[in-house]
Enzyme design. Structure first.
Site, PDB file in Angstrom:
ATOM      1  N   SER A 283       0.985  -1.161   0.138  1.00 47.31           N
ATOM      2  CA  SER A 283      -0.111  -0.045  -0.005  1.00 47.31           C
ATOM      3  C   SER A 283       0.969   1.046  -0.068  1.00 47.31           C
ATOM      4  CB  SER A 283      -0.920  -0.086   1.256  1.00 47.31           C
ATOM      5  OG  SER A 283      -0.034   0.472   2.289  1.00 47.31           O
ATOM      6  N   ASP A 284       0.228   2.523  -0.108  1.00 42.97           N
ATOM      7  CA  ASP A 284       0.890   3.449  -0.022  1.00 42.97           C
ATOM      8  C   ASP A 284       0.822   4.134   1.459  1.00 42.97           C
ATOM      9  OD1 ASP A 284       2.310   6.183  -0.555  1.00 42.97           O
ATOM     10  OD2 ASP A 284       1.414   6.321  -2.356  1.00 42.97           O
ATOM     11  N   TRP A 285       1.489   5.032   1.888  1.00 43.84           N
ATOM     12  CA  TRP A 285       1.800   5.467   3.281  1.00 43.84           C
ATOM     13  C   TRP A 285       0.223   5.737   3.929  1.00 43.84           C
ATOM     14  CZ3 TRP A 285       6.280   6.946   5.892  1.00 43.84           C
ATOM     15  CH2 TRP A 285       6.038   7.490   6.852  1.00 43.84           C
TER      16      TRP A 285
END
Length: 753
Positions: A283-285
């Site tokens: 995932s992204d942050w």
């Protein structure tokens, strides 16, 4: 759209591409580990934790973090670096945890680690994939000796709205150019063998249509047709999957209402089932927890389950998997096989990096002291900065500057070493950067105005310097923090009082050379009016200043091209060259109802693919050779290019096609090949592009379709500067599976004689 995407994934067979096979020993070890792991340890492998901040790497590696490592509750760290500290951290995982599974260390190494190359948009402007590959190779070497295994690059989102700040991180508006630059960067980072010396994991990001956010706003919703999604936004990702990219990252935004981090049709359906991509997906942050903010989940446990079902293997920083996926598993035990799949992909990635064979093979403190920022790496950064420069205008031959000319160098950006680094500078430091002021030591320098300031008190000194000079080199644009993530802007004209500075300098009557520094195409029609010479320099990295100076004085010949067209005004956005024709095409006559704005000229100020040279090139002798092979045909398109100028230079030869389809409005032209061609004065060389009919495919009926009939060919120096035209014929219509490499994703073979 969601149901349509899922249907496409089920209907057609999987792409032949998959992750490289593991050895029997590694496969058996991974199977034993998964069988022996507790649920908490499995969720630990699926958890990535920030070991610091961008400005303070390793700062969060405290006792509590080390205890989590010992307990098997962390599988990866980001925002960490340094051969010695990462060796110590790895030792805790290998020697002090129950299962001894090594950690993955990651960082955003986007366009250099310590040696900083031009920003990615500038690398794409070179129209030379070898430059992008070399930049990634240097970055990989420096990252690997510093203990890192994984970079969150390249960003391969197609972007057609320059208001979006993250255009600086990508390759621009065109999916074919984007795909070729993406594959080059992946090759540079990973090499042919991830277990080899100085190879690091690449990460193709951000899966979905992140670059299509509404209004150019970062993180905003994207709502595109499935045809546009497939033909434009997914093409570079399909090329990246076929190239064997080790990891992919989902996007922050939603696609047609479905957040991509929880989009099972997109990630599990298209990426996993259709394309057979078995690499790690991260995932992204905080994006897993943000599924609640999207409204797609109401609790952290629901968010964790949604991301897991979508086939997101690793949760970056939110701890949602670690803290809440256990609750979801208790409520729905059928999720456990999906956990095992995710853990298996994570462990396989560590095995392919050679970490099970030697967990300490990354990081070399001795080499770290000699390799980072070495002279050899700086030389390669210098070449990249030179090849990224784009000469946009040169009326009256103002450039190159004549020897002995008195030059007034105006603009604070000419002395801004920090801005030359651009965004995502990794371990780069401004002290390593050579500014244009330093490179033009004999010029009279006056800052004039700061790029964002409304203070005009420095303008009189700039005017005085201009009056005493033969020519003014005016550096304008935006500073490094004006573009990048979360830096979307409604107004992309020159910020601050730079327009007032330009107006005052125009009054002097001295010839002006505008040097642009920026991380996005700016809307500069008014700013550049009456300025005879314009050089786009982007944010050029450590060697930006010397590279620009060499081009201004003719010691090098600029030959870059625009990877995104430059608008006249921000009101034209989104703007892209590959636009379908309308029933009422834009007409210069305002009395005719047509697809145009009444308050600005038609089209961009400078189009996609545009760039000039100090040399002059002519094109001739277009020829097409066709070879039919069952349903697919192969075509060789050949032309001659001559340097009619007095100096050596590179011409970027570009091949565009128009493939009409009955019942559809297809783009008026689409890039399908390019080559940067060096030519000596008077030299002629023949360029051959080898295409297949698969490259004319369009998305329809949940698969790729190739229409029979005439395809128009256009060869020239930009999307708007076509020098030769011709045609070929596709002998019969046929279909390709949804998983096929087709259209913009396919590479075109180019040979030069």
């Amino acid at each position: 759209m969601a149901g349509t995407l899922l249907a496409a994934a089920v209907r057609f067979p999987a792409l032949a591409q998959s992750a490289p096979a593991l050895s029997r020993a590694h496969a058996d070890r991974i199977a034993r580990l998964i069988a022996d792991m507790s649920v908490a340890e499995k969720l630990g492998q699926m958890t990535q934790v920030a070991g610091g901040r961008q400005v303070a790497l390793n700062s969060r590696l405290d006792a509590a973090a080390l205890d989590r490592v010992r307990a098997g509750q962390i599988g990866s760290f980001l925002h960490v670096a340094g051969a010695e500290p990462l060796r110590d951290l790895q030792r805790v995982a290998v020697a002090e945890s129950r299962l001894g599974i090594p950690l993955l260390f990651a960082m955003d190494v986007v366009h250099g680690y310590r040696t900083i190359f031009p920003v990615p948009l500038a690398l794409a402007a070179s129209f030379d994939p070898a430059v992008a590959e070399d930049a990634a190779r240097v970055a990989a070497v420096e990252a690997a000796v510093s203990g890192l295994h994984w970079t969150f690059a390249p960003m391969i989102d197609i972007a057609r709205d320059a208001r979006w700040g993250r255009v600086v991180e990508g390759a621009g508006e065109d999916p074919h150019l984007g795909a070729r630059i993406a594959v080059a960067q992946i090759t540079g980072f990973q090499t042919a063998d991830l277990a080899g010396r100085d190879a690091v994991l690449a990460c193709a990001k951000h899966l979905g249509a992140y670059g299509a956010g509404m209004g150019g706003r970062d993180y905003d919703t994207a709502d595109v047709s499935e045809r546009t999604l497939r033909e434009v936004y997914l093409s570079p990702f399909l090329a990246a999957a076929e190239a064997g990219v080790g990891t992919m990252m989902t996007a922050f935004n939603d696609l047609a209402g479905v957040p991509t981090t929880g989009n099972a049709d997109l990630v599990r359906g298209i990426l996993r089932d259709e394309w057979n991509y078995q690499g790690l997906v991260v995932s992204d942050w905080n994006a897993v927890s943000e599924l609640i903010d999207h409204g797609a989940a109401s609790t952290p446990a629901e968010a964790a389950a949604l991301a897991l079902r979508a086939s997101v293997d690793m949760d970056m920083t939110s701890d949602t998997y670690a803290e809440h996926l256990g609750t979801a598993l208790a409520q729905d035990p059928t999720l456990l096989p999906l956990v095992d799949q995710a853990v298996g992909r994570i462990l396989a990635t560590k095995a392919r990096l050679g970490l099970f064979d030697d967990p300490y093979r990354f990081g070399d403190a001795a080499r770290e002291r000699t390799v980072l920022g070495s002279a050899g790496h700086r030389a390669r950064a210098r070449r990249a900065a030179e090849r990224a420069l784009v000469l946009l205008r040169n009326e009256g031959g103002v450039l190159p500057l004549r020897a002995g000319a008195k030059v007034a160098l105006v603009g604070a950006l000419a002395d801004d070493a920090r801005s030359t680094l651009g965004s995502w500078k990794a371990r780069g430091v401004q002290e390593d950067s050579g500014t244009l002021r330093e490179a033009m030591g004999d010029a009279t320098f006056v800052p004039g105005v700061a790029p964002r300031s409304d203070d005009v008190s420095g303008i009189p000194a700039a005017v005085a310097a201009a009056q005493g000079a033969d020519v003014v080199v005016l550096v304008v644009g935006e500073d490094f923090d004006h573009s990048g993530e979360a830096r979307s802007r409604a107004d992309i004209t020159l910020p601050g009082s730079q327009m007032a500075l330009i107006a005052a300098l125009r009054v002097t009557g001295k010839p002006i050379v505008a040097v642009l520094m920026n991380g996005r195409p700016l809307a500069l029609e008014a700013a550049l009016e009456g300025i005879p010479a314009v050089l786009e320099s982007w944010f050029g990295g450590n060697e930006a200043g010397p590279a620009i100076a060499d081009a201004l004085f003719g010691r090098s010949n600029p030959a870059g091209r625009l990877p995104m067209g430059m608008p006249r005004t921000g009101g034209q956005l989104p703007l892209f060259y590959a636009h379908p024709p309308t029933g009422r095409p834009a007409n210069p006559d305002l009395t005719v109802d047509s697809a145009r704005y009444h308050d600005t000229e038609i089209g961009p100020l400078f189009p996609f693919g545009h760039g000039l040279s100090y040399a002059r090139f002519t094109y001739a002798d277009l020829a097409v050779d066709t070879q039919a092979d069952r349903q697919q045909a192969r075509y060789t398109v050949t032309c001659a290019v001559t340097n009619d100028g007095a100096v050596a230079g590179d011409e970027v030869v570009q091949l565009y096609v128009r493939a009409p389809v009955a019942g559809l409005a297809r783009p008026g032209r689409e890039l399908r090949g390019f080559v940067r061609l060096p030519l000596a004065p008077g030299q002629t060389r023949r360029v051959s592009f080898t295409l297949t009919s698969d490259q004319f495919a369009h998305w329809a009926d949940q698969g790729w379709q190739v229409a029979a009939g005439r395809v128009e060919l256009m060869v020239g120096a930009s999307s708007a500067d076509i020098r030769l035209t011709g045609a070929l014929a596709v002998p019969q219509a046929y279909a390709l599976p949804a998983s096929a490499l087709a259209g913009a994703a396919l590479a075109t073979q180019v040979t030069v004689a």
